[in-house]
Enzyme design. Structure first.
Site, PDB file in Angstrom:
ATOM      1  N   LYS A  98       0.888  -0.954  -0.105  1.00  0.00           N
ATOM      2  CA  LYS A  98       0.214  -0.018   0.304  1.00  0.00           C
ATOM      3  C   LYS A  98       0.792   1.438   0.167  1.00  0.00           C
ATOM      4  O   LYS A  98       2.068   1.450   0.032  1.00  0.00           O
ATOM      5  CB  LYS A  98      -0.773  -0.031   1.159  1.00  0.00           C
ATOM      6  CG  LYS A  98      -0.198   0.425   2.597  1.00  0.00           C
ATOM      7  CD  LYS A  98      -0.992   0.102   3.783  1.00  0.00           C
ATOM      8  CE  LYS A  98      -0.110  -0.834   4.843  1.00  0.00           C
ATOM      9  NZ  LYS A  98      -1.587  -0.256   6.081  1.00  0.00           N
ATOM     10  N   TYR A 156      15.981  30.656   8.430  1.00  0.00           N
ATOM     11  CA  TYR A 156      14.797  31.178   8.158  1.00  0.00           C
ATOM     12  C   TYR A 156      14.700  31.498   9.892  1.00  0.00           C
ATOM     13  O   TYR A 156      15.079  30.618  10.497  1.00  0.00           O
ATOM     14  CB  TYR A 156      13.285  30.381   8.152  1.00  0.00           C
ATOM     15  CG  TYR A 156      13.280  30.254   6.461  1.00  0.00           C
ATOM     16  CD1 TYR A 156      12.527  31.657   6.011  1.00  0.00           C
ATOM     17  CD2 TYR A 156      13.256  29.341   5.703  1.00  0.00           C
ATOM     18  CE1 TYR A 156      12.160  31.701   4.791  1.00  0.00           C
ATOM     19  CE2 TYR A 156      12.993  29.320   4.273  1.00  0.00           C
ATOM     20  CZ  TYR A 156      12.328  30.081   3.986  1.00  0.00           C
ATOM     21  OH  TYR A 156      12.317  30.965   2.536  1.00  0.00           O
TER      22      TYR A 156
HETATM   23  C1  PLP Z   1      -0.660  -1.931   7.093  1.00  0.00           C
HETATM   24  C2  PLP Z   1      -1.356  -3.127   7.325  1.00  0.00           C
HETATM   25  C3  PLP Z   1      -0.344  -3.517   7.386  1.00  0.00           C
HETATM   26  C4  PLP Z   1       1.262  -4.134   7.253  1.00  0.00           C
HETATM   27  O1  PLP Z   1       1.588  -3.880   8.539  1.00  0.00           O
HETATM   28  P1  PLP Z   1       3.263  -3.311   8.473  1.00  0.00           P
HETATM   29  O2  PLP Z   1       3.435  -2.649  10.511  1.00  0.00           O
HETATM   30  O3  PLP Z   1       3.387  -2.267   8.312  1.00  0.00           O
HETATM   31  O4  PLP Z   1       3.573  -4.373   8.580  1.00  0.00           O
HETATM   32  C5  PLP Z   1      -1.368  -5.192   7.475  1.00  0.00           C
HETATM   33  N1  PLP Z   1      -2.815  -5.288   7.343  1.00  0.00           N
HETATM   34  C6  PLP Z   1      -3.579  -4.072   6.962  1.00  0.00           C
HETATM   35  C7  PLP Z   1      -4.268  -4.170   7.561  1.00  0.00           C
HETATM   36  C8  PLP Z   1      -2.546  -3.130   7.229  1.00  0.00           C
HETATM   37  O5  PLP Z   1      -3.485  -1.633   6.994  1.00  0.00           O
END
Ligand code: PLP
Length: 372
Positions: A50, A266
């Site tokens: 993702k 800044y």
């Molecule tokens: C993002 C996510 C994962 C992966 O989690 P990590 O901690 O990055 O391994 C797995 N399951 C769901 C439902 C998620 O939203």
């Protein structure tokens, strides 16, 4: 374009003109996946890709992960699934974690499965496909974020025709505190997940993300869903077998020497107390080099020499004190280490009071990216 000529667009986007070079170790991602897959066997390991593989670029990674044996890929949005579907062979499955947003059932192509997060979503999917298309059912086991609550699970269990028509093939949930193994919360979620599986029997199960994997085999069920561990982030004090993936070098945009009393950046938050040699580096908060890394929090490295940041991080640049280096050691255009052997993503996260996930997913689009 004449053969052998470099186009203008290649010229301006190439490594030499980029303010920084972000190297993503494809082999390191695959090695991390293999390590996790071996740990959870005989359960399977998915790859969570993702947010464009946590900002690292999903497209160059999914093919090598599939070659290594990964067949399950999780994204959040249907648009992400659609972008990756043509890059993967038909034996790969892509799961959409967002759930079935209203009006989208018909848009799901073959090999893309919605994660149904409520009874209403189960009904919508069942109504659209009547069991003709597979899906995943998510149950809430304590996080109160996404998934069917107990009452909805009972309602679904009491309506076998609806359950069959969802085409559900997997039941999943997500752990809230798996990165803190001493907390009792994960054990309670495990029990709640087992209870949900007993209510909705006959489905493969999936509970653990990266940190949950290291809680042990009780948490593995049939499919694990690591994301962060693939990309080299520290997810659990129990984690092992995970190596770094990202290397970031940025260019010296300018070298200068300032006198005692001169200010930097800044707000003039840094004032030199002595003659100071500075390098202005070509990265800033627009590149994910956070303003929180101002004033010594984030450093650059030249070889083993730490070069502390001074003053505020700007949108496109920040300054480091290079007085510790011999005169002439650095030239404009040279590359300094920002993420690498001396400073990890998690080191930066700790210094800025956040987690590696947030630093990684922020890394900017202006860097020249090398997939090695
Ligand atoms: C993002 C996510 C994962 C992966 O989690 P990590 O901690 O990055 O391994 C797995 N399951 C769901 C439902 C998620 O939203």
């Amino acid at each position: 374009m004449a053969e052998g000529k470099v186009s203008v667009s290649e010229g301006v986007s190439g490594a030499a003109a980029a303010g920084g070079i972000l190297t993503i170790g494809v082999g390191a991602v695959v090695a991390n996946w293999r390590s996790l897959a071996a740990r959870v066997a005989p359960a399977r390991s998915a790859a969570v890709v993702k947010a464009d593989a946590y900002g690292l670029g999903a497209a160059p990674l999914v093919g090598p992960l599939h070659d290594a044996g990964c067949r399950d890929f999780f994204v959040v949005a249907l648009s992400e699934a659609e972008a990756l579907r043509p890059l993967l062979p038909p034996d790969a499955t892509i799961y959409v974690l967002n759930g079935l947003l209203p009006g989208t059932a018909a848009a799901y192509g073959d090999g893309i499965l919605p994660v149904l997060n409520s009874l209403a979503q189960c009904r919508a999917w069942a109504g659209a496909w009547r069991g003709g298309r597979p899906s995943v059912i998510q149950v809430d086991t304590g996080m109160s974020r996404l998934g069917l609550d107990v009452a909805e699970q009972q309602a679904l269990a009491g309506d076998p025709a609806l359950l069959a028509a969802t085409g559900a093939r997997l039941i999943m949930s997500h752990l809230a505190c798996a990165d803190e193994p001493d907390k009792p919360a994960s054990g309670a979620q495990l029990a709640a997940f087992r209870a949900a599986r007993a209510r909705l029997p006959g489905l493969a199960g999936s509970l653990a993300a990266s940190s949950g994997i290291f809680l042990g085999p009780d948490y593995h069920f049939d499919l694990c869903r690591p994301g962060a561990s693939l990309y080299g982030i520290e997810t659990s004090p129990l984690a092992e077998g995970i190596g770094p993936v990202v290397d970031l070098r940025v260019r010296v945009a300018q070298l200068r020497e300032i006198e005692a009393g001169a200010s930097v950046g800044y707000g003039y938050t840094f004032r030199a107390s002595r003659t100071t040699r500075l390098a202005t580096l070509a990265t800033g908060y627009a590149d994910g080099w956070w303003r929180r890394f101002s004033g010594g929090t984030g450093a650059a490295y030249f070889g083993d020499t730490r070069l502390p940041s001074v003053g505020r991080v700007s949108m496109d640049s920040f300054s480091v004190d290079v007085s510790a280096l011999p005169q002439g050691a650095l030239a404009e255009g040279d590359l300094l280490e920002l993420i690498g052997p001396h400073q990890s993503v998690d080191d930066l996260a700790r210094a800025a009071g956040t987690i590696g996930y947030e630093v990684l997913t922020s890394l900017g689009r202006r860097y020249h990216r090398v997939y090695a």
